[in-house]
Design a protein around this motif. Structure first.
Motif, PDB file in Angstrom:
ATOM      1  N   LYS A   7       0.831  -1.198   0.000  1.00  0.00           N
ATOM      2  CA  LYS A   7       0.000   0.000   0.000  1.00  0.00           C
ATOM      3  C   LYS A   7       0.872   1.257   0.000  1.00  0.00           C
ATOM      4  O   LYS A   7       0.636   2.199  -0.771  1.00  0.00           O
ATOM      5  CB  LYS A   7      -0.919  -0.010   1.218  1.00  0.00           C
ATOM      6  N   GLY A   8       1.901   1.252   0.854  1.00  0.00           N
ATOM      7  CA  GLY A   8       2.803   2.415   0.912  1.00  0.00           C
ATOM      8  C   GLY A   8       3.506   2.641  -0.410  1.00  0.00           C
ATOM      9  O   GLY A   8       3.669   3.782  -0.853  1.00  0.00           O
ATOM     10  N   ASN A   9       3.933   1.556  -1.062  1.00  0.00           N
ATOM     11  CA  ASN A   9       4.607   1.691  -2.362  1.00  0.00           C
ATOM     12  C   ASN A   9       3.680   2.319  -3.410  1.00  0.00           C
ATOM     13  O   ASN A   9       4.104   3.169  -4.203  1.00  0.00           O
ATOM     14  CB  ASN A   9       5.095   0.334  -2.841  1.00  0.00           C
ATOM     15  N   CYS A  10       2.413   1.886  -3.419  1.00  0.00           N
ATOM     16  CA  CYS A  10       1.452   2.462  -4.375  1.00  0.00           C
ATOM     17  C   CYS A  10       1.251   3.954  -4.103  1.00  0.00           C
ATOM     18  O   CYS A  10       1.209   4.765  -5.048  1.00  0.00           O
ATOM     19  CB  CYS A  10       0.113   1.739  -4.271  1.00  0.00           C
ATOM     20  N   GLN A  11       1.116   4.312  -2.850  1.00  0.00           N
ATOM     21  CA  GLN A  11       0.927   5.722  -2.512  1.00  0.00           C
ATOM     22  C   GLN A  11       2.162   6.545  -2.877  1.00  0.00           C
ATOM     23  O   GLN A  11       2.053   7.705  -3.284  1.00  0.00           O
ATOM     24  CB  GLN A  11       0.600   5.858  -1.021  1.00  0.00           C
ATOM     25  N   MET A  67       2.036   7.204  -6.515  1.00  0.00           N
ATOM     26  CA  MET A  67       1.006   8.199  -6.809  1.00  0.00           C
ATOM     27  C   MET A  67       1.358   9.573  -6.235  1.00  0.00           C
ATOM     28  O   MET A  67       0.596  10.525  -6.375  1.00  0.00           O
ATOM     29  CB  MET A  67      -0.346   7.739  -6.237  1.00  0.00           C
ATOM     30  N   LYS A  68       2.544   9.674  -5.558  1.00  0.00           N
ATOM     31  CA  LYS A  68       3.044  10.908  -4.953  1.00  0.00           C
ATOM     32  C   LYS A  68       2.128  11.446  -3.857  1.00  0.00           C
ATOM     33  O   LYS A  68       2.088  12.636  -3.593  1.00  0.00           O
ATOM     34  CB  LYS A  68       3.275  11.982  -6.014  1.00  0.00           C
ATOM     35  N   ASP A  69       1.372  10.518  -3.218  1.00  0.00           N
ATOM     36  CA  ASP A  69       0.593  10.877  -2.032  1.00  0.00           C
ATOM     37  C   ASP A  69       1.490  10.673  -0.811  1.00  0.00           C
ATOM     38  O   ASP A  69       1.299   9.739  -0.011  1.00  0.00           O
ATOM     39  CB  ASP A  69      -0.667   9.993  -1.933  1.00  0.00           C
ATOM     40  N   TYR A  70       2.504  11.544  -0.682  1.00  0.00           N
ATOM     41  CA  TYR A  70       3.576  11.301   0.301  1.00  0.00           C
ATOM     42  C   TYR A  70       3.077  11.323   1.739  1.00  0.00           C
ATOM     43  O   TYR A  70       3.544  10.543   2.578  1.00  0.00           O
ATOM     44  CB  TYR A  70       4.685  12.321   0.106  1.00  0.00           C
ATOM     45  N   HIS A  71       2.107  12.222   2.063  1.00  0.00           N
ATOM     46  CA  HIS A  71       1.626  12.270   3.443  1.00  0.00           C
ATOM     47  C   HIS A  71       0.883  10.979   3.806  1.00  0.00           C
ATOM     48  O   HIS A  71       1.000  10.475   4.925  1.00  0.00           O
ATOM     49  CB  HIS A  71       0.733  13.491   3.655  1.00  0.00           C
ATOM     50  N   LYS A  72       0.153  10.399   2.838  1.00  0.00           N
ATOM     51  CA  LYS A  72      -0.522   9.124   3.079  1.00  0.00           C
ATOM     52  C   LYS A  72       0.487   7.987   3.146  1.00  0.00           C
ATOM     53  O   LYS A  72       0.334   7.046   3.929  1.00  0.00           O
ATOM     54  CB  LYS A  72      -1.540   8.850   1.976  1.00  0.00           C
ATOM     55  N   CYS A  73       1.481   8.097   2.304  1.00  0.00           N
ATOM     56  CA  CYS A  73       2.539   7.088   2.262  1.00  0.00           C
ATOM     57  C   CYS A  73       3.260   7.006   3.610  1.00  0.00           C
ATOM     58  O   CYS A  73       3.493   5.917   4.143  1.00  0.00           O
ATOM     59  CB  CYS A  73       3.499   7.469   1.133  1.00  0.00           C
ATOM     60  N   LEU A  74       3.624   8.176   4.173  1.00  0.00           N
ATOM     61  CA  LEU A  74       4.287   8.202   5.483  1.00  0.00           C
ATOM     62  C   LEU A  74       3.422   7.536   6.552  1.00  0.00           C
ATOM     63  O   LEU A  74       3.914   6.760   7.378  1.00  0.00           O
ATOM     64  CB  LEU A  74       4.581   9.658   5.886  1.00  0.00           C
ATOM     65  N   GLU A  75       2.132   7.849   6.510  1.00  0.00           N
ATOM     66  CA  GLU A  75       1.217   7.284   7.502  1.00  0.00           C
ATOM     67  C   GLU A  75       1.163   5.766   7.406  1.00  0.00           C
ATOM     68  O   GLU A  75       1.177   5.065   8.423  1.00  0.00           O
ATOM     69  CB  GLU A  75      -0.180   7.887   7.287  1.00  0.00           C
ATOM     70  N   PRO A  89       8.684  -3.013  14.055  1.00  0.00           N
ATOM     71  CA  PRO A  89       9.613  -1.871  14.093  1.00  0.00           C
ATOM     72  C   PRO A  89      10.930  -2.127  13.356  1.00  0.00           C
ATOM     73  O   PRO A  89      11.608  -1.159  12.946  1.00  0.00           O
ATOM     74  CB  PRO A  89       9.861  -1.668  15.591  1.00  0.00           C
ATOM     75  N   ASN A  90      11.305  -3.372  13.146  1.00  0.00           N
ATOM     76  CA  ASN A  90      12.597  -3.677  12.533  1.00  0.00           C
ATOM     77  C   ASN A  90      12.495  -4.035  11.049  1.00  0.00           C
ATOM     78  O   ASN A  90      13.478  -4.490  10.461  1.00  0.00           O
ATOM     79  CB  ASN A  90      13.256  -4.838  13.284  1.00  0.00           C
ATOM     80  N   ASN A  91      11.347  -3.815  10.452  1.00  0.00           N
ATOM     81  CA  ASN A  91      11.191  -4.177   9.045  1.00  0.00           C
ATOM     82  C   ASN A  91      11.980  -3.222   8.158  1.00  0.00           C
ATOM     83  O   ASN A  91      11.740  -2.013   8.148  1.00  0.00           O
ATOM     84  CB  ASN A  91       9.699  -4.150   8.663  1.00  0.00           C
ATOM     85  N   SER A  92      12.916  -3.761   7.420  1.00  0.00           N
ATOM     86  CA  SER A  92      13.822  -2.925   6.618  1.00  0.00           C
ATOM     87  C   SER A  92      13.114  -2.280   5.419  1.00  0.00           C
ATOM     88  O   SER A  92      13.426  -1.145   5.036  1.00  0.00           O
ATOM     89  CB  SER A  92      14.997  -3.768   6.122  1.00  0.00           C
ATOM     90  N   GLU A  93      12.134  -3.001   4.811  1.00  0.00           N
ATOM     91  CA  GLU A  93      11.438  -2.433   3.645  1.00  0.00           C
ATOM     92  C   GLU A  93      10.614  -1.212   4.044  1.00  0.00           C
ATOM     93  O   GLU A  93      10.548  -0.210   3.308  1.00  0.00           O
ATOM     94  CB  GLU A  93      10.538  -3.490   3.008  1.00  0.00           C
ATOM     95  N   LEU A  94       9.956  -1.285   5.211  1.00  0.00           N
ATOM     96  CA  LEU A  94       9.171  -0.154   5.680  1.00  0.00           C
ATOM     97  C   LEU A  94      10.077   1.029   6.017  1.00  0.00           C
ATOM     98  O   LEU A  94       9.780   2.181   5.678  1.00  0.00           O
ATOM     99  CB  LEU A  94       8.342  -0.548   6.899  1.00  0.00           C
ATOM    100  N   LEU A 154      10.130   4.667   4.199  1.00  0.00           N
ATOM    101  CA  LEU A 154       9.979   5.917   4.930  1.00  0.00           C
ATOM    102  C   LEU A 154      11.088   6.897   4.551  1.00  0.00           C
ATOM    103  O   LEU A 154      10.852   8.090   4.328  1.00  0.00           O
ATOM    104  CB  LEU A 154       9.993   5.620   6.434  1.00  0.00           C
ATOM    105  N   ARG A 155      12.324   6.385   4.443  1.00  0.00           N
ATOM    106  CA  ARG A 155      13.479   7.250   4.092  1.00  0.00           C
ATOM    107  C   ARG A 155      13.313   7.818   2.687  1.00  0.00           C
ATOM    108  O   ARG A 155      13.511   9.011   2.454  1.00  0.00           O
ATOM    109  CB  ARG A 155      14.779   6.429   4.183  1.00  0.00           C
ATOM    110  N   LYS A 156      12.926   6.967   1.742  1.00  0.00           N
ATOM    111  CA  LYS A 156      12.745   7.419   0.363  1.00  0.00           C
ATOM    112  C   LYS A 156      11.632   8.471   0.271  1.00  0.00           C
ATOM    113  O   LYS A 156      11.727   9.417  -0.521  1.00  0.00           O
ATOM    114  CB  LYS A 156      12.382   6.224  -0.528  1.00  0.00           C
ATOM    115  N   THR A 157      10.603   8.301   1.100  1.00  0.00           N
ATOM    116  CA  THR A 157       9.493   9.251   1.062  1.00  0.00           C
ATOM    117  C   THR A 157       9.951  10.630   1.534  1.00  0.00           C
ATOM    118  O   THR A 157       9.621  11.659   0.918  1.00  0.00           O
ATOM    119  CB  THR A 157       8.324   8.748   1.922  1.00  0.00           C
TER     120      THR A 157
END
Length: 550
Positions: free
Chosen positions: A439-443, A446-454, A464-469, A473-476
């Motif tokens: 879901k975060g990748n799709c957002q 779509m450049k919905d960065y505030h939704k992506c961060l959430e 908390p230790n998931n590297s992909e998440l 977050l860093r890329k966003t």
């Protein structure tokens, strides 16, 4: 498509006034069931509504051929014949229907319309053509032809034949009718040797006033003994029914039916008692008997409709939903009532739910999911979507196929569909990390960065230790900073305003005041950020590029 389903769609289209579509569905139903008289009747009504009277007549005649004891078929035939201006044949059709149902109001009105139209047509034809040569040549009317008001009268009758009834007070009209119809019509008040001019001047004698006679009361028709007994037994049965003394009610209704077997209401009353006793099979049998016997004696269609409705209610209680649907549809064919229509819609919904529930099979769901995984690995995404969809139908409580289908939609660039599947997956399993990542990748795309961060932050609360998440977050954040540098303030505001969530925050007067405070008072900004709700909204505005930090 089954014939009943096609008929149902045709009825819906007819009710909406879409007669061409109705004809298409009725034709399809006829191709599947060519012996059903109702289908031909319905298509006849559709053709007639479109002004295609010839086709309407053909279907009406087929209706009568299939079901010669069905009064409505003759009504369809009469309506088509009126459209073809064959009024006498139309009257014959309506009379044939009234022999079957003498009290049918629609047939009575149709007969009246046909007879009126037939009469109007005769007079209309009579005044057509060159009538002046006939009037001038005949000794009874030749003298009138020089009178201006006579010329005006004839012209009026030619242009509007229906005005004849209002002109009958003029004695010259009788002479006109006599000449045109070829009969000797003597004008009232004219002697045997009177000339036309004399006839014109003389006025007819006033009609004698008939003495009003008081109508004698019609003698009350006494019911036959069998109907008297049936009525008494019926009243006793109804009284017992109201007291919930069902066995007694059955006894009396049975006696009423034996006394007057042609009245099927006694049978439907017995069926109502069985229904209250939860003896649904007996209720169905009584209603079926009522329908069979009712057809023989041409019982009121309302009683037939009621019997079908009670069959539907009984099947509903027995959870035999398809049988209930069939019975309700037959009831609506006889008489369309809101109550039965509501029952039909309810049972159709329950049947759909039951079918979906019966379709569930976790073993097949797993097999379809594995098949979808194989297609995904081969980059055959549409085929994978098909398999995952079948897996969802077979086991809708499993979160994984939703998430896997979201991955396929992402590969195909259908981000909104992917996000919806991720949301459905997370409703079933809020701890399924892959759905947060997808879901975060799709957002992000779509450049919905505030939704992506959430989305990434919610996922990190689960793991908390998931590297992909964390990487997402860093890329966003990098994208937000880069976007802030690449866009002007006006562009950022315009893009943000297109997001309903951001627009809602910006319209909030409290948030507007807080943003003003933060711009002028750093201490106030720190105080506001202690409130987690406000801090979350500020973070969204930062991600959207509305608020700059640093």
């Amino acid at each position: 498509m089954a014939a009943e389903e096609a008929k149902k769609k045709g009825n819906t289209a007819f009710a909406a006034g879409d007669f061409n579509t109705a004809i298409t569905y009725f034709t399809e139903a006829i191709s599947l069931d060519g012996t059903n008289h109702v289908l031909f009747s319905n298509r006849s009504a559709s053709y007639t509504s479109l002004g295609k009277f010839k086709e309407g007549l053909e279907d009406a005649e087929q209706t009568v051929k299939l079901k010669p004891d069905w009064a409505r078929g003759y009504g369809r035939k009469g309506a088509a014949l009126i459209g073809l201006k064959k009024f006498e044949e139309a009257a014959d059709a309506y009379e044939a229907g009234l022999k079957i149902e003498p009290e049918n109001a629609a047939l009575k009105k149709g007969l009246d319309d046909a007879e009126r139209a037939s009469g109007g047509d005769v007079f209309a034809n009579m005044f057509k053509g060159d009538i002046w040569s006939k009037l001038r040549a005949h000794p009874k009317t030749s003298a009138y032809c020089h009178q201006p008001d006579f010329i005006e009268l004839v012209n009026k009758l030619q242009s509007n034949p229906s005005s004849l009834t209002t002109s009958l007070g003029d004695p010259r009209v009788g002479a006109i009718l006599g000449v045109l119809l070829g009969v000797d019509i003597q004008n009232a008040g004219a002697g045997a040797g009177a000339s036309p001019m004399e006839t014109e001047k003389s006025s007819p004698p006033p009609p004698k006033k008939e003495e009003k006679k008081e109508k004698e009361p019609e003698p009350v028709k006494e019911l036959p003994e069998n109907k008297k007994k049936a009525a008494e037994e019926k009243d006793k049965g109804t009284a017992a029914y109201k007291k919930k003394d069902f066995e007694t009610a059955l006894t009396h209704y049975t006696a009423a039916s034996e006394a007057d077997p042609e009245d099927i209401s006694h049978l439907t009353n017995k069926a109502a008692v069985y229904f209250e006793m939860a003896k649904y099979e007996e209720c169905i049998k009584e209603c079926q008997t009522a329908i069979t016997e009712g057809r023989k004696v041409y019982a009121d269609f309302k009683l037939i409709a009621r019997a079908f409705a009670r069959i539907g209610n009984s099947y509903f209680k027995l959870e035999k939903y398809q049988e209930a649907i069939d019975a309700y549809n037959k009831s609506l064919t006889e008489q369309r009532t809101p109550e039965v229509l509501t029952s039909l819609q309810k049972v159709e919904k329950l049947k759909k739910e039951k079918d979906e529930k019966d379709y569930i099979n976790p073993d097949i769901a797993k097999r379809e999911k594995d098949t979808g995984n194989d297609f995904f690995k081969k980059a055959q995404y549409p085929e994978a979507i098909k398999s995952y969809t079948e897996a969802i139908k077979r086991n809708p409580s499993d979160a994984v196929p939703y998430s896997n289908r979201a991955a396929c939609y992402t590969k195909l660039g259908e981000f909104p569909s992917a996000i919806k599947d991720c949301d459905d997956s997370l409703k079933l399993d809020p701890n399924y990390i892959k759905s947060y990542i997808r879901k975060g990748n799709c957002q992000f795309f779509m450049k919905d960065y505030h939704k992506c961060l959430e989305t990434y932050e919610k996922g990190l609360k689960v793991d908390p230790n998931n590297s992909e998440l964390s990487e997402g977050l860093r890329k966003t954040y990098m994208a937000i900073n880069r976007g802030n540098d690449d866009q002007t303030d006006e562009e950022r505001l315009r893009n943000a305003a297109s997001d309903p969530e951001i627009a809602q925050i910006m319209k909030d007067p409290v948030m507007r005041q807080i943003l003003n405070d933060m711009g002028s008072d750093p201490k106030a900004a720190a105080e506001h950020m202690r409130n987690p709700v406000i801090a979350a909204k500020i973070q969204k505005l930062v991600a959207a590029g509305i608020v700059k930090v640093g």
